[in-house]
Design an enzyme around this catalytic site. Structure first.
Site, mmCIF file in Angstrom:
data_model
loop_
_atom_site.group_PDB
_atom_site.id
_atom_site.type_symbol
_atom_site.label_atom_id
_atom_site.label_comp_id
_atom_site.label_asym_id
_atom_site.label_seq_id
_atom_site.Cartn_x
_atom_site.Cartn_y
_atom_site.Cartn_z
ATOM 1 N N SER A 34 0.790 -1.326 0.059
ATOM 2 C CA SER A 34 0.023 -0.122 0.080
ATOM 3 C C SER A 34 0.995 1.260 -0.001
ATOM 4 O O SER A 34 2.044 1.154 0.578
ATOM 5 C CB SER A 34 -0.912 0.047 1.178
ATOM 6 N N TYR A 39 -1.783 -0.592 10.633
ATOM 7 C CA TYR A 39 -1.804 -1.228 8.974
ATOM 8 C C TYR A 39 -0.637 -0.688 8.009
ATOM 9 O O TYR A 39 -0.164 -1.540 7.482
ATOM 10 C CB TYR A 39 -3.041 -0.623 8.562
ATOM 11 N N LYS A 91 2.230 -2.722 6.079
ATOM 12 C CA LYS A 91 2.550 -2.628 4.720
ATOM 13 C C LYS A 91 4.102 -2.169 4.332
ATOM 14 O O LYS A 91 4.583 -2.560 3.354
ATOM 15 C CB LYS A 91 1.567 -1.562 4.034
HETATM 16 N N1 LIG Z 1 -8.698 -0.763 -1.339
HETATM 17 C C1 LIG Z 1 -7.678 -0.038 -0.956
HETATM 18 O O1 LIG Z 1 -7.809 1.236 -0.976
HETATM 19 C C2 LIG Z 1 -6.045 -0.620 -0.801
HETATM 20 C C3 LIG Z 1 -5.259 0.080 -0.801
HETATM 21 C C4 LIG Z 1 -3.814 -0.299 -0.681
HETATM 22 C C5 LIG Z 1 -3.612 -1.802 -0.346
HETATM 23 N N2 LIG Z 1 -4.820 -2.564 -0.266
HETATM 24 C C6 LIG Z 1 -4.609 -3.749 -0.065
HETATM 25 O O2 LIG Z 1 -5.193 -4.589 -1.210
HETATM 26 C C7 LIG Z 1 -5.688 -5.857 -0.686
HETATM 27 C C8 LIG Z 1 -7.003 -6.273 -1.149
HETATM 28 O O3 LIG Z 1 -7.795 -5.619 -0.399
HETATM 29 P P1 LIG Z 1 -9.207 -4.851 -0.970
HETATM 30 O O4 LIG Z 1 -8.904 -3.438 -0.787
HETATM 31 O O5 LIG Z 1 -9.373 -5.431 -2.276
HETATM 32 O O6 LIG Z 1 -10.059 -5.574 0.278
HETATM 33 P P2 LIG Z 1 -11.951 -6.152 0.077
HETATM 34 O O7 LIG Z 1 -12.503 -5.646 -0.872
HETATM 35 O O8 LIG Z 1 -12.234 -6.118 1.560
HETATM 36 O O9 LIG Z 1 -11.076 -7.642 0.030
HETATM 37 C C9 LIG Z 1 -10.402 -8.513 0.847
HETATM 38 C C10 LIG Z 1 -10.012 -9.853 0.495
HETATM 39 O O10 LIG Z 1 -9.409 -10.486 1.310
HETATM 40 C C11 LIG Z 1 -9.859 -11.626 1.908
HETATM 41 N N3 LIG Z 1 -9.564 -11.881 3.183
HETATM 42 C C12 LIG Z 1 -9.629 -10.858 4.523
HETATM 43 N N4 LIG Z 1 -8.891 -11.569 5.492
HETATM 44 C C13 LIG Z 1 -8.476 -12.725 4.806
HETATM 45 C C14 LIG Z 1 -7.870 -13.799 5.641
HETATM 46 N N5 LIG Z 1 -7.546 -13.847 6.896
HETATM 47 N N6 LIG Z 1 -7.652 -14.884 5.011
HETATM 48 C C15 LIG Z 1 -7.938 -15.095 3.777
HETATM 49 N N7 LIG Z 1 -8.538 -14.240 3.078
HETATM 50 C C16 LIG Z 1 -8.901 -13.008 3.817
HETATM 51 C C17 LIG Z 1 -11.597 -11.425 1.864
HETATM 52 O O11 LIG Z 1 -12.000 -12.557 1.574
HETATM 53 P P3 LIG Z 1 -13.377 -13.194 2.519
HETATM 54 O O12 LIG Z 1 -13.706 -12.083 3.436
HETATM 55 O O13 LIG Z 1 -14.215 -13.887 1.545
HETATM 56 O O14 LIG Z 1 -12.427 -14.219 3.522
HETATM 57 C C18 LIG Z 1 -11.345 -10.712 0.439
HETATM 58 O O15 LIG Z 1 -11.434 -11.357 -0.482
HETATM 59 C C19 LIG Z 1 -5.164 -5.782 0.838
HETATM 60 O O16 LIG Z 1 -4.089 -6.676 1.117
HETATM 61 C C20 LIG Z 1 -5.249 -4.635 0.856
HETATM 62 O O17 LIG Z 1 -4.494 -4.221 2.269
HETATM 63 C C21 LIG Z 1 -6.186 -1.983 -0.501
#
Ligand SMILES: NC(=O)c1ccc[n+]([C@@H]2O[C@H](COP(=O)([O-])OP(=O)(O)OC[C@H]3O[C@@H](n4cnc5c(N)ncnc54)[C@H](OP(=O)(O)O)[C@@H]3O)[C@@H](O)[C@H]2O)c1
Length: 260
Positions: A142, A155, A159
């Site tokens: 991130s 968090y 990262k």
């Molecule tokens: N969105 C942003 O702005 C942003 C920015 C920077 C980085 N990120 C990173 O991008 C990645 C994806 O996040 P997202 O934004 O796409 O979030 P999201 O839409 O909430 O999706 C999170 C995913 O992770 C899964 N998950 C959560 N905890 C888990 C665990 N303990 N074991 C296995 N699966 C798990 C969830 O699946 P289930 O609930 O079905 O288990 C879901 O598929 C993360 O690493 C996040 O930190 C996101």
């Protein structure tokens, strides 16, 4: 979608039931790859795999459950015969507020899922396939890992740690395995809702490209990094943030600097 060819490659994408992980799975499949999508529940993993279609399958695996991870690796090899790509995408953030107000439970959960799980899955995949045959790993960091922000310090520290470990693993697993990271800015997903949902116009207007990110923006970068087009790229952290990290864009945009 990406114009890249991943035909014959097989990928595991952790945390792929929605958001960035699902988009990554779709991009890899669109490029011709087989995809194994994980989620904490079989139902969500299956539903996401059905959305991807083709050869995609879903596997229930909490990211820090080593036995479930090993089962997923074994099943992937049985089904497809290789694991060429690993996208460590599962991420969590149960802590909001100053770091000294957090507790060990929240700290441990964040660091287990965001830092330990990518190391665990990389080691299992390396032992099972990539160590001998090579491959490509992408960790989902991130832009928070590159700076400081109010209220999400733990968090962001997780990262920063995965950015450091991406480079460490890029060296340790070289030359056969490439290890890179993506560092998204604010993307329209459930995890990040608190960062954009009720103030999207303000967040979008602050960055140079005038919008928040979509999961496909990140998926396109991941598809590039795991493809042969990136065959000389390792230990890199690709920022995909619409210019968010550059600064408050309206101050720079035409006319603004002169106050006209
Ligand atoms: N969105 C942003 O702005 C942003 C920015 C920077 C980085 N990120 C990173 O991008 C990645 C994806 O996040 P997202 O934004 O796409 O979030 P999201 O839409 O909430 O999706 C999170 C995913 O992770 C899964 N998950 C959560 N905890 C888990 C665990 N303990 N074991 C296995 N699966 C798990 C969830 O699946 P289930 O609930 O079905 O288990 C879901 O598929 C993360 O690493 C996040 O930190 C996101």
């Amino acid at each position: 979608m990406t114009g890249l060819d991943l035909t014959g490659r097989t990928a595991i994408v952790t945390g792929a039931s929605r958001g960035i992980g699902l988009a990554v799975a779709q991009a890899i499949a669109a490029a011709g790859g087989n995809v194994v999508l994980t989620s904490r529940t079989q139902e969500s993993a299956d539903a996401a795999a059905a959305l991807v279609g083709g050869t995609a399958i879903g596997v229930a695996a909490h990211a820090v459950d080593e036995e479930a991870a090993q089962r997923c690796v074994d099943l992937t090899l049985e089904r497809f015969g290789s694991i060429d790509i690993l996208v460590n995408n599962a991420g969590t953030n149960p802590a909001f507020g100053p770091v000294i107000d957090q507790d060990h439970g929240r700290f441990a959960k964040i660091f287990d899922v965001n830092v330990w799980a990518p190391v665990l899955w990389t080691s299992l995949v390396h032992r099972a396939w990539m160590g001998e045959h090579g491959g490509s790993v992408v960790n989902t960091a991130s832009i928070g890992g590159l700076g400081h922000e109010a209220n999400i310090g733990l968090y962001n520290a997780s990262k920063a740690a995965i950015i450091h470990l991406t480079k460490q693993m890029a060296l340790e697993l070289s030359p056969k395995v490439r290890v890179n990271a993506v560092a998204p800015g604010v993307v329209r997903t459930k995890l990040a809702e608190a960062l954009w949902k009720n103030h999207e116009a303000a967040v979008a207007g602050a960055n140079a490209l005038g919008r928040i990110g979509e999961p496909d923006d990140i998926a396109a970068a991941v598809a590039f990094l795991v493809s042969d087009a990136a065959s000389w790229v390792t230990g890199e952290v690709m920022v995909i943030d619409g210019g968010q990290r550059l600064g408050y864009a309206p101050m720079f945009q035409r006319g603004a600097a002169l106050g006209v």
